[in-house]
Design a protein around this motif. Structure first.
Motif, short mmCIF file in Angstrom:
data_model
loop_
_atom_site.label_atom_id
_atom_site.label_comp_id
_atom_site.label_asym_id
_atom_site.label_seq_id
_atom_site.Cartn_x
_atom_site.Cartn_y
_atom_site.Cartn_z
N TYR A 344 0.86 -1.18 0.00
CA TYR A 344 0.00 0.00 0.00
C TYR A 344 0.90 1.22 0.00
O TYR A 344 2.12 1.14 0.19
CB TYR A 344 -0.92 0.02 1.22
N ALA A 369 -6.59 0.48 -7.66
CA ALA A 369 -6.73 1.73 -6.90
C ALA A 369 -7.04 1.46 -5.43
O ALA A 369 -6.60 2.19 -4.54
CB ALA A 369 -7.81 2.60 -7.52
N LEU A 372 -4.12 1.24 -2.85
CA LEU A 372 -3.29 2.40 -2.50
C LEU A 372 -3.42 2.80 -1.04
O LEU A 372 -2.50 3.38 -0.47
CB LEU A 372 -3.65 3.59 -3.39
N VAL A 373 -4.57 2.50 -0.43
CA VAL A 373 -4.85 2.91 0.95
C VAL A 373 -5.05 1.66 1.81
O VAL A 373 -5.69 0.70 1.39
CB VAL A 373 -6.10 3.80 1.03
N ALA A 383 -9.65 12.94 0.84
CA ALA A 383 -8.88 12.74 -0.38
C ALA A 383 -9.57 13.42 -1.55
O ALA A 383 -10.77 13.24 -1.76
CB ALA A 383 -8.73 11.24 -0.65
N ASN A 386 -6.74 13.52 -6.64
CA ASN A 386 -5.70 12.54 -6.94
C ASN A 386 -5.98 11.83 -8.27
O ASN A 386 -7.14 11.74 -8.71
CB ASN A 386 -5.64 11.51 -5.81
N PHE A 388 -4.97 8.25 -10.69
CA PHE A 388 -4.45 6.89 -10.69
C PHE A 388 -4.25 6.47 -12.13
O PHE A 388 -5.21 6.39 -12.91
CB PHE A 388 -5.44 5.96 -9.97
N LEU A 395 -10.14 8.06 -3.67
CA LEU A 395 -9.50 7.06 -2.82
C LEU A 395 -10.40 6.63 -1.67
O LEU A 395 -10.43 5.44 -1.31
CB LEU A 395 -8.19 7.61 -2.25
N TYR A 399 -11.79 2.83 -1.37
CA TYR A 399 -11.33 2.07 -0.21
C TYR A 399 -12.52 1.48 0.54
O TYR A 399 -12.55 0.29 0.86
CB TYR A 399 -10.51 2.94 0.74
#
Length: 445
Positions: A344, A369, A372-373, A383, A386, A388, A395, A399
């Motif tokens: 991550y 994606a 990432l978190v 967030a 951003n 990707f 995000l 998530y």
């Protein structure tokens, strides 16, 4: 949050008349002239709006040093003398070339064999504490005692303590420290700039049988460790493992024989830190903010800004945050095609609050994606902006959607928004700027 119409570039400087590099009066980072082919930035201070380190008096480092406390050094022995045991006398320490911490007082290189004491050997240690024979108890007895004695001998050489009111800076494109465990402990007002900090290599990792359920190897040294530090600016620093990456180390007891710990760890109530235009590469655990779920004394501290940094081929912790209020903006994340151990990038842990905006993530197809978190009893993630692999990404929503039912949902309710920060570029603009300007040897250019 405020933004600006034009992004601030790493090399932007306002030309001033006179030899300001030698003056005792500090000037902001945006107002230092170049002198010759390589700019002398040693008396620059952090700009008034440049992240958390600009708060509560700002960060000026050793800019007020008198002529007797300005050093240009090429050896470990000279560096130790200049650091003066971590004294708080204002000082500017300019590193010329590469200083190897694993050297004796005469400058001769030292190997792991030179530190080994009381009959320690890797083979002997492995034989003594093989889980099939030793079991799950912590190592004890002659080989563990020998390991500790050996580790103490190395620590005496490689651990270097930086005191308050210090600027530690490189003088050329390949200046830095190799093998050093640089520590800023219970100190304030420190600048670390334009340096290559590489290969804080632990000759004597310890086996921890109960770590993570499967056991793990633990190394002692972070490349740069902030402990109880306050008002710290880290800028244009390159962090890596040099020519000895952990990925090339053998596997013992089913676990990689780790020789390095964190690249930059910010723990033990550290506060008001800005990390800018730096490069973290080829490493497992890059950056830890906060060192334990039960360390409630960290509440209200660990305020950190990360902007215009590159995290390239980093497995995890870019950063991982406990308790801290961390602003992560305009950073560049690159996961290489062959990175099958990637875990991550953004770690949201106990009582943390992260604002993550206008960062660019580039990954191969097997990294999604949602990867990432990661959250461990996390609190808040705001967030926005951003991208990707070139496309906008939410995000927080991704998530929560991917981890619903298995992990605690995150919210975007951040109690306190960042107040001090420079112009926020789009993620695409930042991606290009960071690729060009981040890392050692690029400050002031």
């Amino acid at each position: 949050m405020r933004s600006a119409l034009r992004p601030r570039r790493a090399g932007a400087r306002i030309a001033l008349a006179g030899a300001l590099a030698a003056a005792l009066t500090a000037v902001p980072a945006s107002a230092q002239p170049e002198s010759g082919r390589y700019p002398d930035l040693s008396r620059e201070v952090l700009a008034a709006d440049d992240g958390w380190a600009a708060a509560e008096g700002g960060t000026t480092g050793g800019s007020a040093a008198d002529a007797a406390h300005v050093y240009t050094l090429r050896t470990r022995a000279g560096l130790v003398r200049a650091l003066d045991g971590g004294s708080d006398v204002p000082k500017i320490i300019r590193i010329a070339g590469v200083i190897d911490a694993n050297t004796d007082d005469a400058g001769r290189p030292l190997s792991c064999a030179d530190y080994a004491a009381d009959g320690y050997s890797v083979a002997g240690y492995l034989a003594a504490y093989d889980p099939r024979v030793w079991g799950a108890a912590k190592p004890s007895g002659p080989q563990e005692e020998a390991r500790r004695a050996s580790a103490a001998r190395q620590a005496e050489r490689v651990t270097l303590t930086v005191g308050s009111n210090t600027t530690l800076i490189g003088t050329g494109p390949h200046s830095g420290l190799r093998g050093a465990a640089l520590q800023i402990e219970d100190a304030r007002n420190v600048i670390v700039r334009d340096l290559e900090l590489s290969d804080a290599y632990d000759c004597f990792p310890v086996w921890q049988p109960n770590s993570g359920g499967l056991g793990d190897w633990k190394s002692a040294y972070d490349t740069l460790w902030l402990r109880g530090a306050r008002n710290i600016w880290v800028d244009h620093v390159t962090f890596d493992d040099g020519r000895r990456p952990d990925s090339a180390e053998p596997v013992y007891f089913g676990r990689n024989f780790l020789r390095h710990d964190g690249l930059l760890d910010i723990t033990n109530g550290s506060d008001l830190v800005t990390v800018s235009w730096s490069r973290f590469s080829g490493h497992d655990k890059a950056m830890l903010v906060g060192n334990g779920d039960g360390v409630v004394t960290d509440r209200g501290k660990l305020r950190v800004t990360l902007h215009h940094n590159e995290f390239a081929d980093v497995v995890q912790r870019a950063p991982r945050v406990r308790f801290g209020q961390v602003h992560v903006y305009n950073n560049r994340y690159v996961v290489p095609e062959d990175a099958h151990d990637y875990r991550y990038s953004i770690g949201v842990s106990t009582e943390s609050a992260l604002v993550v905006e206008n960062n660019a993530f580039t990954t191969p197809a097997h990294v999604e994606a949602a990867d990432l978190v990661k959250s461990w009893n996390g609190s808040a993630l705001l967030a926005r902006g951003n991208v990707f692999n070139g496309y906008p990404v939410d995000l927080l929503t991704i998530y929560n959607a991917y981890n619903s039912g298995s992990e605690r949902d995150l919210t975007d309710q951040v109690d306190r928004l960042p107040e001090l920060y420079g112009p926020v570029e789009s993620a695409a603009e930042a991606d290009r700027a960071v690729a060009r300007h981040a890392g050692a040897g690029r400050a002031g250019r």
